[in-house]
Design an enzyme around this catalytic site. Sequence first.
Site, mmCIF file in Angstrom:
data_model
loop_
_atom_site.group_PDB
_atom_site.id
_atom_site.type_symbol
_atom_site.label_atom_id
_atom_site.label_comp_id
_atom_site.label_asym_id
_atom_site.label_seq_id
_atom_site.Cartn_x
_atom_site.Cartn_y
_atom_site.Cartn_z
ATOM 1 N N ASP A 174 -0.165 -10.031 -7.520
ATOM 2 C CA ASP A 174 -0.474 -9.502 -8.930
ATOM 3 C C ASP A 174 0.520 -10.201 -9.885
ATOM 4 O O ASP A 174 1.325 -11.222 -9.225
ATOM 5 C CB ASP A 174 0.096 -8.043 -9.026
ATOM 6 C CG ASP A 174 0.280 -7.483 -10.336
ATOM 7 O OD1 ASP A 174 -0.875 -7.486 -10.797
ATOM 8 O OD2 ASP A 174 1.281 -6.809 -10.570
ATOM 9 N N ASP A 231 1.719 -9.251 -13.699
ATOM 10 C CA ASP A 231 2.519 -8.622 -14.404
ATOM 11 C C ASP A 231 3.554 -7.959 -13.741
ATOM 12 O O ASP A 231 3.182 -7.204 -12.821
ATOM 13 C CB ASP A 231 1.741 -7.479 -15.278
ATOM 14 C CG ASP A 231 0.726 -8.278 -16.312
ATOM 15 O OD1 ASP A 231 0.704 -9.489 -16.361
ATOM 16 O OD2 ASP A 231 0.354 -7.283 -17.107
ATOM 17 N N GLU A 270 4.804 -7.481 -18.905
ATOM 18 C CA GLU A 270 3.384 -6.850 -19.077
ATOM 19 C C GLU A 270 2.870 -7.733 -20.082
ATOM 20 O O GLU A 270 3.048 -7.457 -21.192
ATOM 21 C CB GLU A 270 3.504 -5.453 -19.298
ATOM 22 C CG GLU A 270 4.104 -4.529 -17.980
ATOM 23 C CD GLU A 270 3.139 -4.527 -16.853
ATOM 24 O OE1 GLU A 270 2.151 -4.706 -17.126
ATOM 25 O OE2 GLU A 270 3.632 -4.566 -15.647
ATOM 26 N N ARG A 272 -5.950 0.587 -24.349
ATOM 27 C CA ARG A 272 -4.782 -0.297 -24.969
ATOM 28 C C ARG A 272 -5.370 -1.467 -25.439
ATOM 29 O O ARG A 272 -4.725 -2.230 -26.719
ATOM 30 C CB ARG A 272 -3.872 -0.635 -23.602
ATOM 31 C CG ARG A 272 -2.905 0.290 -23.081
ATOM 32 C CD ARG A 272 -2.161 -0.254 -21.687
ATOM 33 N NE ARG A 272 -2.925 -0.153 -20.436
ATOM 34 C CZ ARG A 272 -2.806 -0.871 -19.624
ATOM 35 N NH1 ARG A 272 -1.658 -1.234 -19.513
ATOM 36 N NH2 ARG A 272 -3.802 -0.804 -18.648
ATOM 37 N N SER A 314 -4.817 -10.152 -11.469
ATOM 38 C CA SER A 314 -4.398 -9.471 -12.592
ATOM 39 C C SER A 314 -5.174 -8.486 -13.218
ATOM 40 O O SER A 314 -6.512 -8.881 -13.688
ATOM 41 C CB SER A 314 -3.622 -10.593 -13.449
ATOM 42 O OG SER A 314 -2.944 -9.653 -14.446
ATOM 43 N N GLY A 315 -4.726 -7.313 -13.697
ATOM 44 C CA GLY A 315 -5.274 -6.406 -14.680
ATOM 45 C C GLY A 315 -4.906 -7.005 -16.074
ATOM 46 O O GLY A 315 -5.366 -6.198 -17.107
ATOM 47 N N LYS A 370 -9.305 -5.499 -7.594
ATOM 48 C CA LYS A 370 -8.163 -6.299 -6.983
ATOM 49 C C LYS A 370 -8.664 -6.388 -5.488
ATOM 50 O O LYS A 370 -8.418 -7.622 -5.088
ATOM 51 C CB LYS A 370 -6.852 -5.873 -7.203
ATOM 52 C CG LYS A 370 -6.338 -6.086 -8.505
ATOM 53 C CD LYS A 370 -4.629 -5.705 -8.596
ATOM 54 C CE LYS A 370 -4.358 -6.059 -10.066
ATOM 55 N NZ LYS A 370 -3.061 -5.986 -10.048
ATOM 56 N N ASP A 377 3.165 -4.398 -7.369
ATOM 57 C CA ASP A 377 4.053 -3.489 -7.873
ATOM 58 C C ASP A 377 3.652 -2.258 -8.367
ATOM 59 O O ASP A 377 4.417 -1.100 -8.432
ATOM 60 C CB ASP A 377 5.134 -4.182 -9.055
ATOM 61 C CG ASP A 377 4.420 -4.004 -10.294
ATOM 62 O OD1 ASP A 377 4.678 -3.468 -11.256
ATOM 63 O OD2 ASP A 377 3.434 -4.694 -10.500
ATOM 64 N N ASN A 405 -2.303 0.285 -9.128
ATOM 65 C CA ASN A 405 -3.605 -0.673 -9.166
ATOM 66 C C ASN A 405 -3.652 -1.782 -8.075
ATOM 67 O O ASN A 405 -4.699 -2.322 -7.966
ATOM 68 C CB ASN A 405 -3.881 -1.062 -10.499
ATOM 69 C CG ASN A 405 -2.984 -2.000 -11.222
ATOM 70 O OD1 ASN A 405 -1.814 -2.066 -10.975
ATOM 71 N ND2 ASN A 405 -3.497 -2.990 -11.914
#
Length: 413
Positions: A195, A197, A204, A240, A283-284, A328, A351, A354
């Site tokens: 991941d 962030d 983030e 967001r 990554s999201g 992911k 972490d 997701n």
Amino acid sequence: MNPMPPQPRTAEDERTLLVKVFGKDRPGITTGLFATLAAFDVDVIDIEQVVTRGRITLCALVTPPAGGAPGAEGGLRSTVHRWAEEQKLQAEIISGTGDNRPRREGRSHVTVLGHPLTAAAVSALTARVAEAGGNIDRVFRLAKYPVTAVELAVSGVAPELLRAELAREAAVQRVDVAVVSAGLERRAKRLVVMDVDSTLIQDEVIELFAAHAGCEAEVAQVTAAAMRGELDFAESLRARVALLAGLDAGVVEKVRTEVRLTPGARTLIRTLQRLGYQVAVVSGGFTQVTDYLVELLGLDFAAANTLEVENGRFTGRVTGEIVDRAGKARWLTRFAAQARVPLEQTVAIGDGANDLDMLNTAGLGVAFNAKPVVREAADTAVNVPFLDTVLYLLGITREEVEAADELHGTPSE
């Protein structure tokens, strides 16, 4: 006809001698002991040597002197003791039968990380191993900084049971414990997917963009809820990103300079690459930043969302396939196929909630400074702020990392 090769003179019921010497370490002790034993024509069955704070303990398991001549064993004993006295060492010789007992079924590598590692924690954890029916066969240190890391070779208890037992005690003792099955698979993990962030980087990314758009607090609140698993990630992402509508896309260059790598990130990646691993990020967050990280760190694969831009400004939408929790895991599977690495030979690090599907899909899932729901579901958890501690879970020592850095002229991180 070719003669049969000589067979070992030992069997489980045959006599053996355990020769143990200990004292102040210096070059030549190992050579001296075996030169002394060589005069009696013994076979070496096993050797173990440990040096701790300049003190050596050297053990040799050998056969009795060849031929069994009367007085030969007594001569060996007296000669070894005399040599040890001359070297200012102590010696002990114990008669017995056979070799070490075979390790029992259910073998694991248990890595313990402490910052610091206290005697109370070691006592509690090793007691748990014994209570679970396990035996600690060997212990050695992997690292002394930035954390103390030790590895225990344990047999006699299923890894899954041992993991559950030690996880509970680790939480009480405030140390990190990783339990992985012993075997070749541990050394064969050839793809690491991280991941981004709050894992590869300390930030983030969407909050960095939001700070420039003047909506950081609102975005941070939604992000935290999503990472705890309280909100659907795709829905929260769209909400967001909508707050970024109208922001000048030129802010990407500023955000890239604001990104902070997690301590140990460079060490982890370059060490893995030197060992022939392929390294990926999923990554999201956004390709506007992951593309930069790929170039900066020389990563092999990357997947992320892309912020849509029209007329030089963000539209408040993302384009293409959304990289969410299920996404992911899909990208991990795709990367493994491209790298020609079986899924059981992959490692995933993350972490947030997701990341859970990705962690469960990989051969080894590592929760890095993760939310409680992630720590409970992952194979293992690391709760110290140094990403390179993941190397210890793979059996790589700090000394090996530093030796490779010195060889390649790489400055310490």
